[in-house]
Design an enzyme around this catalytic site. Structure first.
Site, mmCIF file in Angstrom:
data_model
loop_
_atom_site.group_PDB
_atom_site.id
_atom_site.type_symbol
_atom_site.label_atom_id
_atom_site.label_comp_id
_atom_site.label_asym_id
_atom_site.label_seq_id
_atom_site.Cartn_x
_atom_site.Cartn_y
_atom_site.Cartn_z
ATOM 1 N N ARG B 16 -6.981 16.432 -32.869
ATOM 2 C CA ARG B 16 -7.854 16.784 -33.999
ATOM 3 C C ARG B 16 -9.311 16.809 -33.543
ATOM 4 N NH1 ARG B 16 -9.325 11.378 -37.225
ATOM 5 N NH2 ARG B 16 -8.619 9.894 -35.677
ATOM 6 N N GLU B 64 -5.389 20.613 -52.664
ATOM 7 C CA GLU B 64 -4.910 21.407 -51.530
ATOM 8 C C GLU B 64 -4.381 22.777 -51.944
ATOM 9 O OE1 GLU B 64 -4.000 18.268 -52.169
ATOM 10 O OE2 GLU B 64 -5.042 17.162 -50.585
ATOM 11 N N HIS B 114 -3.024 14.448 -38.278
ATOM 12 C CA HIS B 114 -2.389 13.136 -38.488
ATOM 13 C C HIS B 114 -0.870 13.271 -38.574
ATOM 14 C CE1 HIS B 114 -6.580 12.533 -39.363
ATOM 15 N NE2 HIS B 114 -6.418 11.227 -39.369
ATOM 16 N N GLN B 126 1.459 9.168 -45.777
ATOM 17 C CA GLN B 126 0.449 10.036 -45.140
ATOM 18 C C GLN B 126 1.006 10.704 -43.878
ATOM 19 O OE1 GLN B 126 -0.675 8.537 -47.967
ATOM 20 N NE2 GLN B 126 -2.717 9.056 -47.257
ATOM 21 N N ARG B 173 -3.552 12.363 -34.874
ATOM 22 C CA ARG B 173 -4.642 11.403 -35.081
ATOM 23 C C ARG B 173 -4.935 10.686 -33.762
ATOM 24 N NH1 ARG B 173 -4.505 5.556 -36.368
ATOM 25 N NH2 ARG B 173 -6.567 5.035 -37.146
#
Lengths: 280, 322
Positions: B16, B64, B114, B126, B173
């Site tokens: 990222r 989103e 992530h 998540q 991540r």
């Protein structure tokens, strides 16, 4: 007769033809959505035959105004408008709608039929797409407008309210949303399925420039679109109060005609009404 | 080892982070690139672009679906949008991606960061573990996952200027060890040979490539000669390479930080089965269960993706088969 009377007379005649074309195509297809096509007919007619800057000879002109049909199931009236305007042959609409290998799908398909500014039919997405187009115009400092037609049932989708929040943030006064408020959806009246009122106050609270009109009165439609051309640093919303199935007595305000094709006999009866003196 | 490989554990970066830097550099070169984020720009690293090119960055808030649709509208107007969020949140709005982006066949680049167990302590909610499966199921959608900083930068440059159609890019991540030098060239749809051996071919993707490399070193020491292939393009998968490996090796192993259903393991098994290749396949990854909180290292250990666990699984598999 003054200029507006002439315009209204012309639009009334075209709207009548588009209604007939849409009903013929739906009948031939043996499926489709007459109710929401007829309710939107006068708005779509005004956009394509008066309001919007577009050219069937140069359909992908970068400066054209865009029309996004977010309520994709209403596409028969859009197809009728495009055929009438000269984008593609009426005969194609009358023989291939919803049939295998056709470019005129049951719901708009941008890839098969690029005159559709976007694919749609899965409700709630078109306003976001129209917003993206409005942002692109803003970046490129282009003057074109984006007109987005929503169903009133459609705005039950949460994504609509995400865009209701974001378009004012970006001051998109080139975005003009119209709600075809025909009060009906598949399972019944919107007030019973999921009440939307107070509709005007909701959008005003989200900071849109809101007008409410009779969506079958050309004078009001013309005036409302005229009011959207000023720079107001806010996105525009027109709540067009309409009648589902407008123009055909046995379809008007009857939910059963949301997604049912007429038989050839019903089509003929409808055409008879639409061509009679009583139609206005 | 091939000339473009230069494995250097001392130089590490999250994909990222490499993405965020690449975005700034493509912003200069490609004026049609625009970036959208949904209140995670600090985490997805799109924030660098937002500072450099504020007029081409759109903060969409925690919404989103609207970001996806807006990106589609921008793409339909000639822009190349990069829309960024955590993988699970953006792919979770599958229906909007399906119609607004995929069916419209627009040049949108969906960035899901992530990815996988590698997010660690935040836990399952998540954690994108099904995103590859969902995105692979959309016709015309490319699915990409880089394995180091250099590959990420070259992939993003390719997507900014050279690729037609929608793409999903899966980023980590956690830091990734450098695998390549600047001679590396990104080729869409092609697997990348990291080391060549004879017995076992390991196909890995993203954050599991370096761990697989360490497992290979141990296997080689045991006399099990291994090939290691980095699969950065999960769709379209490199069928020719997989079939070539099936002919020249005795086992194939896939390693991914994703559910084994629908991800790299599935993609490889589809190719092998359709060809009638009679070679055993071991699919390492999340075994159709939910993830949990923990450090990325602890989770990789528990779920079988640490170098040692990859090594042990392959040894066990080898013993059972011989």
């Amino acid at each position: 007769m003054n200029d507006e009377d002439h315009t209204i007379e012309k639009l009334t005649q075209i709207a009548r033809e588009l209604r007939i074309l849409a009903l013929k195509a739906i009948t031939e297809a043996k499926s489709g959505h007459p109710g929401g096509s007829l309710s939107a007919a006068d708005i779509v007619t005004t956009l394509f035959f008066h309001q919007m800057s577009h050219d069937p000879q140069n359909p992908h002109c970068p400066d054209r105004d865009r029309f996004v049909l977010s309520k994709g199931h209403g596409c028969p009236i859009l197809y009728a408008a495009l055929a009438k305007a000269g984008y593609f042959p009426e005969s194609e609409l009358l023989t291939t709608l919803r049939k295998v290998n056709s470019r005129i799908q049951g719901h708009p398909d941008h890839v098969r039929f690029p005159f559709m500014e976007t694919s749609s039919g899965s409700l709630g997405q078109g306003l976001s797409i129209a917003q993206g187009m409005a942002l692109a115009a803003q970046i490129d400092k282009k003057k074109y407008k984006i007109y987005c037609l929503l169903g009133d049932g459609e705005i039950q989708e949460g994504q609509i309210w995400e865009t209701a929040m974001s378009a004012p943030k970006y001051h998109l006064d080139n975005l003009i949303a119209i709600i075809d408020a025909n009060k009906g959806q598949i399972d019944g009246y919107t007030k019973d399925v999921m009440n939307l009122s107070p509709l005007k106050q909701k959008w005003e609270a989200f900071n849109w420039e809101v007008q409410e009109i009779n969506g079958h009165n050309f004078s009001e439609i013309l005036n409302a679109f005229n009011n959207t051309q000023k720079e107001q640093k806010k996105p525009h919303l027109i709540i067009a109060n309409t009648i589902k199935g407008k123009g055909v007595s046995f379809m008007e305000n009857n939910i059963e005609w949301h997604g049912t094709a007429p038989t050839p006999e019903q089509r003929d009866k409808a055409i008879q009404e639409l061509t009679s003196e009583k139609y206005s | 080892m091939t000339e473009y490989v230069n494995i250097n554990p001392k130089v590490q970066k999250a994909s990222r982070a490499s993405f965020g830097e690449a975005l700034v550099s493509i912003g200069e070169k490609y004026p049609e690139v625009v970036v959208l984020d949904a209140d995670l720009s600090v985490s997805t690293k799109s924030a660098g672009f937002s500072k450099k090119f504020p007029e081409r960055f759109f903060q969409m808030g925690i919404a989103e679906s609207n970001m996806i649709g807006t990106a589609a509208g921008l793409a339909l107007s000639g822009k190349t949008p990069f829309l960024c969020s955590f993988g699970c949140f953006v792919v979770g709005r599958f229906e909007t991606i399906r119609i607004s982006i995929a069916y419209n066949q627009v040049n949108a680049r969906i960035i899901g960061t992530h990815a996988g167990l590698g997010i660690g302590e935040d836990g399952y909610t998540q954690m994108a573990l099904e995103d590859i499966a969902l995105m692979r199921s959309l016709p015309g959608m490319g699915v990409l996952q880089p394995a180091d900083a250099i590959e990420t930068a070259k992939m993003i440059e390719y997507l900014a200027g050279h690729h037609k159609g929608p793409v999903y890019v899966r980023l980590t991540r956690q830091n990734l060890v450098t695998l390549f030098n600047q001679d590396y060239e990104f080729q869409y749809g092609k697997g990348v040979m990291l080391k060549e051996g004879k017995h076992i071919a390991i196909l890995a993707t993203g954050g599991t490539v370096y761990n697989s490399y360490l497992a290979c070193e141990k296997l080689d020491k045991d006399g099990l000669s291994t090939s290691l292939i980095n699969i950065h393009t999960l769709k379209p998968i490199d069928e020719d390479l997989i079939l070539k490996l099936a002919r020249s090796h005795k086992r194939i192993v896939t390693v991914e930080d994703h559910n084994i259903i629908g991800g790299l393991g599935s993609a490889v098994s589809e190719v092998l089965a359709e060809e009638g290749a009679s070679i055993p396949l071991l699919r390492l990854g999340v075994q159709d269960i939910y993830g949990e909180s923990g450090t990325a290292e602890d989770l990789y250990e528990k779920y079988g993706l640490s170098p040692q666990k990859i090594y042990e699984s392959i040894c066990t598999d080898h013993l059972q088969l011989t």
